[in-house]
Write an enzyme that holds these catalytic residues in place. Structure first.
Site, PDB file in Angstrom:
ATOM      1  N   ASN A 253       0.809  -1.205   0.000  1.00 26.92           N
ATOM      2  CA  ASN A 253       0.000   0.000   0.000  1.00 26.92           C
ATOM      3  C   ASN A 253       0.851   1.267   0.000  1.00 26.92           C
ATOM      4  OD1 ASN A 253      -2.944   0.001  -0.023  1.00 26.92           O
ATOM      5  ND2 ASN A 253      -2.732  -1.584   1.532  1.00 26.92           N
ATOM      6  N   CYS A 341      -7.140  -1.097   9.328  1.00 23.01           N
ATOM      7  CA  CYS A 341      -6.685  -1.983   8.258  1.00 23.01           C
ATOM      8  C   CYS A 341      -6.439  -1.076   7.061  1.00 23.01           C
ATOM      9  CB  CYS A 341      -7.693  -3.084   7.985  1.00 23.01           C
ATOM     10  SG  CYS A 341      -9.403  -2.528   7.841  1.00 23.01           S
ATOM     11  N   SER A 342      -7.083  -1.300   5.948  1.00 28.54           N
ATOM     12  CA  SER A 342      -6.909  -0.366   4.844  1.00 28.54           C
ATOM     13  C   SER A 342      -7.940   0.758   4.961  1.00 28.54           C
ATOM     14  CB  SER A 342      -7.041  -1.082   3.505  1.00 28.54           C
ATOM     15  OG  SER A 342      -5.988  -2.001   3.356  1.00 28.54           O
ATOM     16  N   GLY A 344     -10.602   0.443   7.018  1.00 30.96           N
ATOM     17  CA  GLY A 344     -11.109   0.457   8.386  1.00 30.96           C
ATOM     18  C   GLY A 344     -12.569   0.102   8.488  1.00 30.96           C
ATOM     19  N   TRP A 345     -13.080  -0.682   7.536  1.00 31.47           N
ATOM     20  CA  TRP A 345     -14.489  -1.070   7.679  1.00 31.47           C
ATOM     21  C   TRP A 345     -14.709  -2.580   7.570  1.00 31.47           C
ATOM     22  CZ3 TRP A 345     -15.323   2.982   3.383  1.00 31.47           C
ATOM     23  CH2 TRP A 345     -14.802   2.520   2.153  1.00 31.47           C
ATOM     24  N   ASP A 346     -13.659  -3.347   7.359  1.00 27.56           N
ATOM     25  CA  ASP A 346     -13.827  -4.809   7.310  1.00 27.56           C
ATOM     26  C   ASP A 346     -13.099  -5.470   8.479  1.00 27.56           C
ATOM     27  OD1 ASP A 346     -15.383  -5.049   4.922  1.00 27.56           O
ATOM     28  OD2 ASP A 346     -13.616  -4.395   3.824  1.00 27.56           O
ATOM     29  N   ARG A 347     -11.792  -5.654   8.331  1.00 31.02           N
ATOM     30  CA  ARG A 347     -11.024  -6.295   9.404  1.00 31.02           C
ATOM     31  C   ARG A 347     -11.117  -5.503  10.700  1.00 31.02           C
ATOM     32  NH1 ARG A 347      -6.186  -7.370   5.157  1.00 31.02           N
ATOM     33  NH2 ARG A 347      -7.095  -5.539   4.186  1.00 31.02           N
ATOM     34  N   LYS A 383     -19.545  -1.983   4.622  1.00 30.62           N
ATOM     35  CA  LYS A 383     -20.322  -1.823   3.391  1.00 30.62           C
ATOM     36  C   LYS A 383     -21.210  -3.042   3.130  1.00 30.62           C
ATOM     37  CE  LYS A 383     -16.946  -0.756   0.479  1.00 30.62           C
ATOM     38  NZ  LYS A 383     -16.567  -0.317  -0.868  1.00 30.62           N
ATOM     39  N   ARG A 387     -20.729  -5.789   0.285  1.00 29.96           N
ATOM     40  CA  ARG A 387     -20.219  -7.078   0.744  1.00 29.96           C
ATOM     41  C   ARG A 387     -21.258  -8.183   0.590  1.00 29.96           C
ATOM     42  NH1 ARG A 387     -16.406  -4.594   0.056  1.00 29.96           N
ATOM     43  NH2 ARG A 387     -14.941  -3.717   1.576  1.00 29.96           N
TER      44      ARG A 387
END
Lengths: 659, 549
Positions: A253, A341-342, A344-347, A383, A387
């Protein structure tokens, strides 16, 4: 409606996924559901089985090549149901196929079931449903605002970060310029905000997205922001920064101008990678897992090899490991932790939510779990629309991140059977509705979008429905005393503690589940006891009226340490509507009869894995079996139950076992 | 006493005991002829009493003069002893080694053990073949109890009394015995009351390479068929294994000679392969590395779960032939003392509700394992940790128990006993103060005079206080045939045995207690309600006026 070419097809066969059994019936296509109704062929006594499939649940439809018996249509659902129809005429099959293709890909939100679903509630009831969960009250419960943390109105109009909620909590020392500056240095403007406050140690769990650090960029406001978070906790001199990605991903990244915090630039942080894989890895992992478990006549060796190579349990373990790390940092070291994380909404959502669940017994109650999901998933902008593929969108955005979270919770319930107020049925039910688009809660990708869709005005809340069904979701072994004694859970994450979640991924493959359920038996017993308590009281007062001293009252039974008897005292538990598990999947599914007739089935492997065996299976003992059930049905000879036959639910066919 | 010379150091003070998930204990270590005892000599603290025969292997290492002895037990437990002083430590280690590998059966603890409890019912007499036959006689008159083997001369691994078809005389049996491996002529294993079908078991037929046949054998098994009906022969070996057996004089029933029988081959593993499987599984379970992939691949490589699935599948097949096909079944492998017994006993669990009670299960173990000649002493001589090369060891009985546990998991309300009962049988099969599992056959047990010289496990189990611990609180008699699922997703690792010492079971135990509590509370309430009902009803009949509310 205009998409439905054929509303009804007769003479359709529904094949069992793992055996050679099949049933005949009629297929109906409605605006919202695909319905299969078994024909009442030889057995008039029992109504035919019905399978209701919500269009939103359909993940894919596949038309296989024509066979002698007809045209096969395979439908895979997001709740892991797989149905295999054989339709006699190819024309019909094609019509159903093309109608479904259109129906399962709604192009705009207005087409979703939630906007037409009407559970016979008036506006006031609906409004109350939406008010059930109040995040402001939740932060108050945690002890926020306090002398170190305050509510900021910087995002009141979604100006700073459009994927965050309006109400955000930040350190009192973080001024607006700092916030705004920090947000500009973070992906999608998701600057560090509070998500959980561990009152006992005044330690905070904060979340954000990755910094736009590239190879060398710095942002003084962002550095002050982290400093402010660190300073808000007097118990620890440093702040943990957990990057939940594998180091390699974070490094990659950097080349795109993003990356991770440089420990040299931030004072007093301890930086840590955790190594949870990204959404694409998770998606293909689940796909592999389902391929393996969907295999007919699967050998043990292929199963275990497949389980390993899918990596699914490895990913689940990684998430739990991360949550355990977070929990230890906060509860043992008393340090604050910033998780990202990237985006900040999944992991990040997985780790923060699971960590809070380990730290705070409240989140292990039914209401608390709803609050947790509302906070870390819905309001912070997981999301869901992308998802869960609610609208016809980018297939690369689809990923089972939330399913993984539910599974992590399930793994914990297996290790701590008394720590959770809810049972796995609750988790399954939530999973069902995350994909059903029947309620408004999970529609859209973030709060701002939800407001635009006017979900509160136009749809109903799942939480209200689940609350009304609370009885069905209780874990009979739950002990509040246990939670008091063990407020923080310390799960072991040794590999053998992680098991394949059969009830989720084979939810609809009845033949794989235990034929008798301890959970259900005990739930029924508890209900039965509750009724017996009131009967006992009534009998006692009647006898006292008659001026007689009841013989047994001298020694009233000590009630077991149950909680919330009040809330349960009014009604029978509504009978869960489907499945061997009894998980109330869809109200309209009627599988009871099927279960009565079939529960003595041999595991498919036992009968059909080889040719020799198949010939053996030829004859059937159905007739005699039915009779033997007939005998059984009435055998539970407790007075109580005779009076209240509703308790004797025959879900499993084997009547005695469920009582 | 002859043990004295083996015990070089009978007592050491200041020994520290480490056990996973339990507090360390410091105390005095004592070695007796049969036990390793560690006691802190304080009130209210647990003492460790370990049977030497339960010790599978020991390892010793030294850090300076501090010796560490790791004791690995047959029940898969591992404990660590810290002993100061090299000489003491070496002495203790070699004494344990010597005492845990005694060769002579008559030196085993059961011959020295005196019960500290009152024997209510002598377990040695609880399950006599005569009594079992009486039950059979009440259902059918087609069978008789033959005494042809009363001096164990015909078949050394059979009991003195066996059930055979009524029309077959002892002379025929003698001829058949010469045609079957180990003299194990076909005998009755199970009679299915519902349709009168039977399950028989035997050793492999000795057809050899030139296809020897035995008319009497054919006559014997045909005598169990109904006119015009076919039967099934389930050979627990893969077809190629059965073929190879011909070269060594064994073989299988040829279609030409047994036209009324259909033969089905299933591949159940035996001997060393199973022992290897157990060793690998236990190794995997004790590997505390944190990688998921490694765990799953080791679990797979052990093949244990595959074995469980194969055995269950074959048992389901046998049960299906009987119950659904309405056909009689003959089961055999090579000797007919291992995989054969796994299949016949599991099929009975599936078919016969009686076998799912505590007493019924004991009777099943007695009939289908002990009387049927499963060589317990050979098979259970070593467990998963032994360093010595396995000879006859194989976890055949443990696999059977695992399969029962799988069925119990799937039908948690249909068994009168709980998991603890199965674990208890596993422990006692490998090391015990009771004589039940000593010896390899009824003949050996008779020679050792076990009923006179030792106490039966059943005498101990069948006392109210033990039974209470082993009873499944969820049990509701279920008269149906119970078909388990054998899909790999439905079969689980038996944590109660294999992870028993590697995890803290506190949370699970507490939940179990809560369950017992809920059930008992419900029963109590029901009783009270019923008694009040009766009281009220009585009042109402005495005084009809009370009817008006």
């Amino acid at each position: 409606m205009e998409h439905i070419r054929t509303p009804k097809v007769e003479q359709v066969r529904l094949l069992d996924r793992f055996s050679n059994k099949s049933i005949h019936g009629t297929l109906y296509l409605t605006a919202t559901h695909l319905i299969f109704v078994e024909s009442n062929s030889n057995n008039s006594a029992s109504a035919g089985q019905e399978v209701w499939i919500l269009h939103h649940h359909i993940a894919s439809v596949e038309k296989l090549s024509l066979t002698t018996s007809g045209c096969p249509l395979v439908i895979q659902c997001r709740n892991f149901r797989v149905v295999h129809f054989v339709i006699q005429r190819e024309r019909d099959c094609h019509d159903v196929y093309s109608s479904l293709l259109r129906l399962l890909r709604p192009v705009c939100y207005d087409e979703l079931y939630a906007f037409s679903y009407n559970p016979k509630q008036n506006d006031q009831q609906r409004e109350e449903g939406w008010q059930l969960i109040d995040l402001g009250a939740e932060f108050e419960r945690m002890g926020v605002p306090c002398d170190q943390w305050q509510l900021t109105d910087v995002n009141r109009d979604y100006k700073v970060c459009e994927t965050y909620p309006r109400d955000l909590y930040v350190p009192v020392t973080a001024s607006k310029p700092i916030i705004v500056g920090s947000s500009k240095f973070r992906s999608k403007g998701r600057f560090p905000v509070l998500t959980y406050f561990y009152q006992e140690k005044k330690a905070a769990v904060c979340r954000c997205s990755q910094p736009l650090s590239g190879f060398s960029a710095r942002c003084l406001e962002d550095e002050s922001m982290l400093q402010a978070i660190s300073k808000a906790n007097h118990n620890s001199r440093f702040l943990y920064v957990m990057d939940t990605r594998p180091k390699l991903n974070a490094l990659a990244n950097r080349a795109a101008g993003k990356g991770y915090e440089n420990e040299d630039n931030y004072s007093n942080i301890r930086f840590q990678f955790v190594g949870i894989e990204n959404i694409h890895v998770m998606r293909s992992s689940l796909q592999k897992l389902l391929e393996v478990t969907g295999t007919r006549s699967l050998s043990m060796s292929d199963y275990l090899v497949g389980l390993e190579s899918s990596g699914w349990l490895r990913h689940i373990k990684a998430v739990v490991d991360a949550a355990v790390f977070l929990t230890r940092a906060v509860t043992v070291e008393g340090a604050s932790v910033l998780v990202h994380c990237s985006d900040g909404w999944d992991r990040t959502a997985q780790v923060c939510a699971l960590g809070a669940l380990l730290m705070d017994p409240y989140y292990r109650t039914i209401k608390g779990f709803m609050v947790l999901i509302e906070k870390d998933w819905i309001s912070f902008g997981h999301k869901f629309a992308d998802r869960c593929d609610q609208l016809d969108g980018d297939p690369k955005e689809v990923s089972p991140i939330f399913t993984q979270f539910l599974e992590c919770v399930w793994q914990l319930t297996e290790q701590f059977p008394q720590a959770f107020e809810f049972s796995e049925w609750f988790l399954l039910q939530i999973h069902e509705h995350v994909h059903s688009c029947q309620y408004g809660n999970f529609l859209g990708n973030n709060q701002r979008q939800r407001e635009e869709l006017q979900l509160r005005e136009r749809t109903h809340s799942l939480w209200a429905f689940l609350m009304s069904e609370k009885q069905n979701h209780l874990n009979p072994f739950y002990s509040p005393a246990y939670s008091e004694a063990h407020p923080v859970l310390e799960p072991s994450t040794l590999p053998y503690h992680f098991k394949f979640w059969r009830s989720m991924y084979h939810q609809f493959d009845r033949s794989m589940h235990p034929r008798q359920s301890i959970l259900k038996t005990i739930l029924n017993l508890k209900e039965n006891s509750r009724k017996a308590e009131s009967t006992l009281q009534a009998l006692e007062s009647r006898l006292q009226q008659l001026g007689v001293v009841p013989v047994t009252t001298s020694d009233p039974p000590a009630p077991p340490p149950t909680r919330d008897q009040l809330s349960n005292s009014h009604s029978l538990p509504p009978r869960p509507d489907s499945l061997i598990l009894g998980a109330p999947i869809n109200h309209k599914e009627v599988q009871r009869h099927e279960e009565e007739n079939e529960q003595e089935e041999v595991g498919e492997e036992a009968t059909e894995s080889t040719d020799t065996e198949r010939t053996v299976e030829g004859s059937s003992g159905t007739e005699s079996r039915k009779q033997s059930y007939g005998e059984l049905e009435g055998t539970y000879n407790s007075d109580l139950v005779k009076e209240e036959p509703a308790v004797v639910s025959l879900e499993f066919g084997v009547a005695r076992m469920t009582c | 006493m002859e043990f004295a010379e083996l015990i070089k150091t009978p007592r050491v003070d200041g020994v520290v005991l480490h056990r996973p998930f339990m507090p360390t204990v410091e105390g005095t270590l004592c070695l007796t002829g049969h036990h390793l005892i560690l006691s802190s000599r304080q009130d209210n603290t647990e003492e460790l009493w370990l049977l030497h025969s339960n010790i599978d292997s020991i390892e010793k290492r030294f850090v300076g003069s501090l010796g560490h002895i790791t004791v690995k037990c047959k029940d898969l437990r591992m404990i660590q002893l810290e002993i100061t002083g090299m000489e003491e430590c070496l002495n203790i280690a070699s004494s344990i080694e010597a005492l845990s590998t005694l060769d002579s059966v008559s030196l085993m603890y059961p011959f020295f053990y005196r019960p500290m409890f009152e024997v209510i019912e002598d377990g040695w007499n609880s399950f006599l073949p005569q009594n079992a036959f009486k039950d059979l006689e009440s259902m059918t008159d087609e069978w008789r109890l033959s005494e042809v083997n009363k001096d164990f001369s015909l078949c050394p691994s059979y009991p003195p009394l066996v059930a055979v078809p009524k029309d077959v005389d002892d002379e025929t049996l003698k001829k058949v015995a010469t045609f079957r491996h180990g003299g194990r002529f076909p005998v009755l294993s199970y009679y299915h009351k519902k349709n009168g079908m039977v399950m028989m078991r035997a050793g492999q037929p000795l057809t050899g390479t030139n296809g020897r046949r035995c008319k009497e054998d054919e006559k014997l098994i045909n005598a169990t068929l109904r006119p015009g009906k076919r039967g099934y022969i389930i050979d627990t070996r893969a077809i190629n294994v059965a073929q190879q057996a011909k070269a060594r004089g064994g073989g299988f029933e040829l279609e030409a000679n047994y036209p009324q029988w259909r033969r089905i081959h299933k591949a159940i593993e035996r001997y060393n392969v199973l022992q290897e499987s157990l060793i690998k599984l236990v190794e995997a379970c004790n590997d505390q590395s944190h990688s998921m992939d490694r765990w799953l691949s080791k679990l797979e490589a052990s093949n244990w779960q595959t074995n469980v699935k194969e055995i269950l599948t074959t048992a389901c097949l046998a049960a299906q032939c009987i119950d659904r096909e309405g056909a009689s079944v003959l089961v055999h492998g090579t000797e007919g003392t291992d995989s054969t017994l796994q299949v016949t006993s599991l099929a009975q669990i599936i078919l016969d509700p009686g076998c799912r009670t505590i007493k019924g299960f004991q009777s099943l173990v007695e009939r289908e394992w002990l009387q049927a000649g499963h060589p317990f002493q050979q098979r259970c001589a070593q467990s998963a940790f032994s360093n010595s090369k396995p000879r006859y060891e194989a976890p055949v009985f443990l696999l059977f128990l695992d399969c029962v546990w799988q069925i119990l998991r799937q039908f948690p309300c249909s068994f009168e006993f709980n998991e603890s009962f199965l674990v208890l049988l596993f422990e006692h099969a490998y090391a015990s103060q009771f004589g039940t599992f000593l010896g390899n056959s009824a003949a050996e047990r008779a020679r050792l005079c076990l009923p006179e010289k030792t106490v039966s496990l059943w005498s101990w189990v069948n006392r109210p206080q033990e039974l209470e611990r082993l009873t499944n609180p969820l049990y509701e008699p279920n008269s149906l045939v119970i078909w388990p699922s054998v899909a790999p997703q439905s079969l689980l690792l038996w944590e109660g045995v294999f992870l028993r010492w590697n995890r803290s079971s506190k949370c699970l135990d507490e939940a179990y207690e809560e369950m017992v509590h809920i059930i008992e509370y419900n029963k109590e309430l029901q009783t009270k309600v019923n008694s009040l009902r009766r009281q009220l009803a009585q009042l109402e009949t005495e005084d009809p006026l009370l009817h008006t509310p």
